[in-house]
Design an enzyme around this catalytic site. Sequence first.
Site, mmCIF file in Angstrom:
data_model
loop_
_atom_site.group_PDB
_atom_site.id
_atom_site.type_symbol
_atom_site.label_atom_id
_atom_site.label_comp_id
_atom_site.label_asym_id
_atom_site.label_seq_id
_atom_site.Cartn_x
_atom_site.Cartn_y
_atom_site.Cartn_z
ATOM 1 N N GLY A 161 17.550 31.982 41.498
ATOM 2 C CA GLY A 161 18.991 31.747 41.408
ATOM 3 C C GLY A 161 19.700 32.291 42.627
ATOM 4 O O GLY A 161 20.280 31.550 43.406
ATOM 5 N N GLY A 170 22.774 41.898 34.863
ATOM 6 C CA GLY A 170 22.011 41.260 33.783
ATOM 7 C C GLY A 170 21.335 42.258 32.863
ATOM 8 O O GLY A 170 21.508 42.224 31.642
ATOM 9 N N THR A 201 8.649 44.825 36.982
ATOM 10 C CA THR A 201 9.563 43.865 37.592
ATOM 11 C C THR A 201 10.554 44.565 38.516
ATOM 12 O O THR A 201 11.067 43.951 39.445
ATOM 13 C CB THR A 201 10.291 43.038 36.512
ATOM 14 O OG1 THR A 201 10.970 43.923 35.624
ATOM 15 C CG2 THR A 201 9.312 42.191 35.723
ATOM 16 N N GLY A 229 22.334 48.570 37.866
ATOM 17 C CA GLY A 229 21.767 47.313 38.375
ATOM 18 C C GLY A 229 20.801 47.553 39.511
ATOM 19 O O GLY A 229 20.789 48.604 40.148
ATOM 20 N N GLU A 237 20.458 43.363 43.505
ATOM 21 C CA GLU A 237 21.119 43.123 44.784
ATOM 22 C C GLU A 237 21.111 44.350 45.688
ATOM 23 O O GLU A 237 20.996 44.233 46.906
ATOM 24 C CB GLU A 237 22.529 42.584 44.535
ATOM 25 C CG GLU A 237 22.383 41.195 43.930
ATOM 26 C CD GLU A 237 23.660 40.533 43.494
ATOM 27 O OE1 GLU A 237 24.289 39.896 44.336
ATOM 28 O OE2 GLU A 237 24.010 40.651 42.302
HETATM 29 MO MO1 MOS Z 1 24.360 37.089 42.436
HETATM 30 S S1 MOS Z 1 24.640 36.664 44.409
HETATM 31 O O1 MOS Z 1 25.767 37.974 42.120
HETATM 32 O O2 MOS Z 1 24.127 35.729 41.457
#
Ligand code: MOS
Length: 738
Positions: A246, A517, A634, A702, A705
């Site tokens: 994604g 997520g 992961t 998180g 990123e």
């Molecule tokens: Mo991410 S670039 O916040 O789907």
Amino acid sequence: MTTTTTQTPREFPDTARVDAYDKVRGATRYGTDQNLPGMAYAMLAVARIGRGTVRSIDRSAAQAVPGVRLILTHEDVQGLASAGFILGGGYGVQSLQPLAGTAIAYSGQPIAIVVADTLEAATEAAAQVRATYDEAPFTVDFAAPGNRALPQADLPLPKPAFADKLRGDADAAYAAAPVRIEAQYRGPAQHANPIELLGTVAHWQGDALTVYESTQNSGALRHGLARQLAVAPEQVRVVSPSVGGGFGQKNSLQGHTVLVALAARRLGRPVKLGVTRGQVFNASGFRPASTHRLQLGADAAGRLQAITHEVQQQTSQHDLFPSSCTEISASMYACANFRGRESLVRTDTHTPGFMRGPWEHFTCFALESAMDELAHALGQDPVALRLANDTQVDPQSGKPFSSRHLAQCLTRGADRFGWARRSPAPGSMQAADGTLIGWGVAAGAYKAATAPAVARLRVSDDGRVRIDIGGHEMGQGIRTAVANTVAGVMQVPVRQVSVVLGDTRSVPQHLTAGSWGTATALPAALQAAEQAMAELAALNPSRRARTPAQILKAARTPFIEVESRHRAPGQPEQIYARLAQGLPSAAGPHYPEFAAFSYIAHFVEVRIEPHTRRVRVPRVVSVADCGRVASPRTARSQVQGGVVWGIGAALREVSEVDPRYGGFLNANLAEYVLPVNLDIGSIEADFIDEPDPRINHLGVKGLGEVVMTGVAPAIANAIFHATGKRLRDLPIRLEHLL
Ligand code: MOS
């Protein structure tokens, strides 16, 4: 919220990916893997002008291709509604809906969708669609002289998020600082290139539409399509159990999706569209080009006195894709005086969008390069400089950080890397064969955001547990993390837990992005599992039965089902209504009581071949602070993926615009250059693994990123260390080192 005494394990087991077996044997079904009886195939025809208006479309040649069943142009779907831009209150990747009118805003904008019995016929016919245009002048070059920079503070964007960030008097403090660094850094446009391309399968059964599409945001697809097709959201089901990458590109409703749904409705057949790799470059959000001007002022001991950060970032003519870049620079280091200012520059392109660390990757490149320049000017070690400017209080909001272990990331990373053996002078670490060796360090940060989530858990007397939860699996490992959490609480083997994700027929589906997520799904999953355990305990007063299956059998209860909800700290109850409408509902990094970020430190070795100046990255050590690590396997994979992408961002990736005809020129994987296996050496991933005590009761921040932030500057800093050349524009190429 439930309150039970069940203890979650202090450390999560190193569970293999629960979907690994399906993936390697090809059983995982991605969106366009769906094949339905009677299905027809679609292909898009796209505009080849930089800007203008469609004067006419001649479809006769296309119509004559055997097997063609339907061609839709703007003439057929007049007035097609836009789903709105996701950052403007809507659901889409941009506000412009292709085929809704005759205006062409950028090269590559779809002008027709062609549907045929076979993919070959659709492809051939799409190439035969002939359009004439009234062409208009355009600019695709973000850096073209004469482009106007629109101050973001003056634009209709939410404040204070997109206002200037001012504290103290940065200009006076900078002028008075004994050590000063001023530099400009330029980042290119880039495109995410997931293995899985964009695509849609649309299937009507009566008034009910099912869309199979790999997306990070099935809720937005459902509600956006309902708006565009003028049907009730209940009539639209979107199924996205597994996404083949994604990275932000599949963040919201794409322009092609409604066209496939319309074609399927008109034909009375399921229709499949695969958007081609070349078309994807002008079809979904890309990382906008940007320019960052930074000033750092420090005292003689290296303590920051002033930071100014001015950003210019690319957007489209029709939308404002805002810059959030100063969110990181304002909060990264202790510094009393800060001025952050952002501007947008319009180009005749598709609206830019999200790409892993959309703002944070390049902000960290600029800031962490500048910190390295400052360390060099001070004659200080770059690790020591960062430690000297560490803080436990967010200097921008004045609130404490929920948790911050950046200093440990730096010291542990330095240790594992062997940083103490670095000889600081640039060019001082050559190998015997003349290879230039450089060691570089940089830090990264990314907001710790959270969105609301609903979890529904059913445990059956055969011992199986099914949990439906808001979230999308795009390879990051959310399914494994949820299964791991539920299995741990319920004391069942992980393989007995099935996790239903990305299906709008299930619980509400929020956008999975922004690295929220896991921190969003896991607290709801944990609560649901704890609630189920409490209900099982009530069925088992004697405590004779040991497993959920034994308890349910003994109690003659075929199954129990519980539902649980969780939202971000400080979010009101009404946030669940927003979630139910498919609208972005995340909070962070600024919460009522604290500011929350994840952190990472990267240590990089580069080796530069003395004659060709080819740069290799044989060794990277990365230490992350993402709170508690909920899925070790992961998580390590995320770090490795982020480092690989950082190497690509530093040394390879750039989307070149075509000033002659518009659009992006190198729209294929031969010319959009990515790192390959030979470019990647050893990547050691380590974690602080300290639960964040404030962000949620699991202590999970998180990861997806933050892992990429700081990689590119660590490489550039290593190149400086190897060569004495300071390179401020990405990507860094051979010719910059000759
Ligand atoms: Mo991410 S670039 O916040 O789907």
